[in-house]
Scaffold this active site. Structure first.
Site, PDB file in Angstrom:
ATOM      1  N   HIS A  12       0.796  -1.239   0.000  1.00 31.99           N
ATOM      2  CA  HIS A  12       0.000   0.000   0.000  1.00 31.99           C
ATOM      3  C   HIS A  12       0.833   1.297   0.000  1.00 31.99           C
ATOM      4  O   HIS A  12       0.370   2.322   0.459  1.00 31.99           O
ATOM      5  CB  HIS A  12      -0.958  -0.005   1.202  1.00 31.99           C
ATOM      6  CG  HIS A  12      -0.273   0.048   2.540  1.00 31.99           C
ATOM      7  ND1 HIS A  12      -0.843  -0.490   3.680  1.00 31.99           N
ATOM      8  CD2 HIS A  12       0.916   0.564   2.938  1.00 31.99           C
ATOM      9  CE1 HIS A  12      -0.019  -0.298   4.694  1.00 31.99           C
ATOM     10  NE2 HIS A  12       1.048   0.347   4.284  1.00 31.99           N
ATOM     11  N   HIS A  59      -2.201   4.635   9.657  1.00 30.89           N
ATOM     12  CA  HIS A  59      -0.843   5.036  10.032  1.00 30.89           C
ATOM     13  C   HIS A  59      -0.897   6.321  10.853  1.00 30.89           C
ATOM     14  O   HIS A  59      -0.435   7.376  10.415  1.00 30.89           O
ATOM     15  CB  HIS A  59       0.013   5.258   8.791  1.00 30.89           C
ATOM     16  CG  HIS A  59       0.148   4.057   7.895  1.00 30.89           C
ATOM     17  ND1 HIS A  59      -0.869   3.608   7.086  1.00 30.89           N
ATOM     18  CD2 HIS A  59       1.185   3.199   7.695  1.00 30.89           C
ATOM     19  CE1 HIS A  59      -0.453   2.534   6.411  1.00 30.89           C
ATOM     20  NE2 HIS A  59       0.781   2.271   6.766  1.00 30.89           N
ATOM     21  N   HIS A 193       9.854  -4.085   4.275  1.00 35.97           N
ATOM     22  CA  HIS A 193      10.286  -2.689   4.314  1.00 35.97           C
ATOM     23  C   HIS A 193      10.541  -2.248   5.747  1.00 35.97           C
ATOM     24  O   HIS A 193       9.915  -2.747   6.680  1.00 35.97           O
ATOM     25  CB  HIS A 193       9.339  -1.726   3.597  1.00 35.97           C
ATOM     26  CG  HIS A 193       7.927  -1.603   4.115  1.00 35.97           C
ATOM     27  ND1 HIS A 193       7.075  -2.665   4.308  1.00 35.97           N
ATOM     28  CD2 HIS A 193       7.199  -0.493   4.437  1.00 35.97           C
ATOM     29  CE1 HIS A 193       5.896  -2.220   4.719  1.00 35.97           C
ATOM     30  NE2 HIS A 193       5.936  -0.900   4.816  1.00 35.97           N
ATOM     31  N   GLU A 240       3.424  -5.638   8.807  1.00 39.73           N
ATOM     32  CA  GLU A 240       2.111  -5.396   8.168  1.00 39.73           C
ATOM     33  C   GLU A 240       1.569  -6.657   7.506  1.00 39.73           C
ATOM     34  O   GLU A 240       0.360  -6.801   7.307  1.00 39.73           O
ATOM     35  CB  GLU A 240       2.224  -4.281   7.106  1.00 39.73           C
ATOM     36  CG  GLU A 240       2.397  -2.886   7.689  1.00 39.73           C
ATOM     37  CD  GLU A 240       2.563  -1.790   6.636  1.00 39.73           C
ATOM     38  OE1 GLU A 240       2.456  -0.611   7.005  1.00 39.73           O
ATOM     39  OE2 GLU A 240       2.804  -2.093   5.448  1.00 39.73           O
TER      40      GLU A 240
HETATM   41  C1  DHB Z   1       6.162   3.402   2.728  1.00 37.26           C
HETATM   42  C2  DHB Z   1       5.563   2.162   2.925  1.00 37.26           C
HETATM   43  C3  DHB Z   1       4.505   2.022   3.798  1.00 37.26           C
HETATM   44  O1  DHB Z   1       3.882   0.831   4.075  1.00 37.26           O
HETATM   45  C4  DHB Z   1       4.008   3.113   4.479  1.00 37.26           C
HETATM   46  O2  DHB Z   1       2.942   2.957   5.265  1.00 37.26           O
HETATM   47  C5  DHB Z   1       4.608   4.365   4.307  1.00 37.26           C
HETATM   48  C6  DHB Z   1       5.677   4.510   3.433  1.00 37.26           C
HETATM   49  C7  DHB Z   1       7.301   3.575   1.775  1.00 37.26           C
HETATM   50  O3  DHB Z   1       7.804   2.603   1.212  1.00 37.26           O
HETATM   51  O4  DHB Z   1       7.710   4.707   1.549  1.00 37.26           O
HETATM   52 FE    FE Z   2       2.339   1.042   5.748  1.00 39.56          FE
END
Ligand code: DHB
Ligand code: FE
Length: 280
Positions: A12, A59, A193, A240
């Site tokens: 997302h 978030h 991530h 997540e």
């Molecule tokens: C990014 C990824 C995420 O899941 C998020 O909530 C905010 C930023 C990113 O890769 O920049």
């Molecule tokens: Fe996220």
């Protein structure tokens, strides 16, 4: 009766939303990301779901650190896109399905899962970016959406096991709703991530793809993976992924893969996307 006809999972990343909103999807950086959803847009156009039960995380847009529910279901008539610092995304309001949402709340709480009932909230990139990826840029979203928020932001998030079992409870809830509805369950967020700290920028292709294999073919043992493995292997935000297990729990043990896509990079994230249907 209502039926769950498919499960969809997708990352997302907010920058994907910005690329779509600012007409940048043909740029060389974004083109291969969006290409992974060309099939999905045609598929969902043919599927015409009535309702998407969209499992996502907020978030700190609607829930500040003042109140952080572990599981929350949106029972309202509609939900506006949240302002995440650059104004709300120029995407349609989400139309909910209060009757089905209230039925799910009743059924799932009676099955011993505690849900917070939300009658009013704005929805952030966790919910709107998956909609944009799957539906493009319509004037109005083509189906109702029930937002289902999971805390994966403030420790402790729910275990993968609990998420998987919750998926099963959601299925029982949907299948006991006395109206003929085509319902999809979506799990969103991930894949690997990490947005902060010394390991910011962490991506783990091998682990992500092995996790996807297990999500498809062997979800029971996968659901028992402890949080620490997500954090160690997929980064702090990789956790997540437990939300995908809610989607997976709502399907049969045996599923058919309709579509599978994986791409690095998109912003700081490894983008994963699958469409699953119960095996015939
Ligand atoms: C990014 C990824 C995420 O899941 C998020 O909530 C905010 C930023 C990113 O890769 O920049
Ligand atoms: Fe996220």
């Amino acid at each position: 009766m209502a039926r769950i006809t498919a499960g969809v999972a997708t990352s997302h990343v907010p920058a994907i939303g910005a690329a779509i909103d600012n007409g940048k999807t043909r740029e060389p950086y974004w083109q291969p990301v969006l290409a992974g959803y060309d099939f999905s847009k045609r598929w969902i156009d043919a599927q015409k779901p009535d309702v998407v039960l969209l499992v996502y995380n907020d978030h700190a847009s609607t829930f500040s650190l003042d109140i952080v529910p572990t599981f929350a279901i949106g029972c309202g008539e509609s939900f506006k896109p949240a302002d995440e610092g650059w104004g709300p995304r120029p995407v349609p309001e989400v139309q909910g399905h209060p009757e089905l949402a209230a039925h799910i709340a009743q059924s799932v709480i009676q099955q011993d899962f505690d849900l917070t009932i939300i009658n009013k909230m704005d929805v952030d990139h966790g919910l709107t970016v998956p909609l944009s990826l799957m539906f493009g840029q319509p004037q109005a979203w083509p189906c109702r959406v029930i937002p289902f928020a999971v805390n994966v932001v403030l420790y402790p998030p729910p275990s993968g096991r609990r998420c998987y079992e919750l998926g099963r409870a959601l299925r029982r809830a949907v299948e006991s709703f006395d109206e003929d509805l085509n319902v999809q369950v979506w799990g969103t967020g991930g894949m690997s991530h990490q947005l902060q700290g010394p390991r910011a920028g962490l991506i783990n292709r091998e682990w992500d793809n092995h996790w996807l294999d297990r999500l498809i073919d062997d979800p029971e043992p996968l659901s028992r993976l402890p949080h620490i493995e997500y954090v160690r292997e997929a980064g702090s935000e990789g956790v997540e992924l437990v939300m995908w297990l809610i989607m997976r729990g709502a399907l049969d043990t045996r599923v058919e893969v309709i579509h599978r896509f994986y791409h690095v990079p998109a912003s700081n994230t490894a983008v994963g996307h699958v469409i699953l249907e119960n095996a015939k």
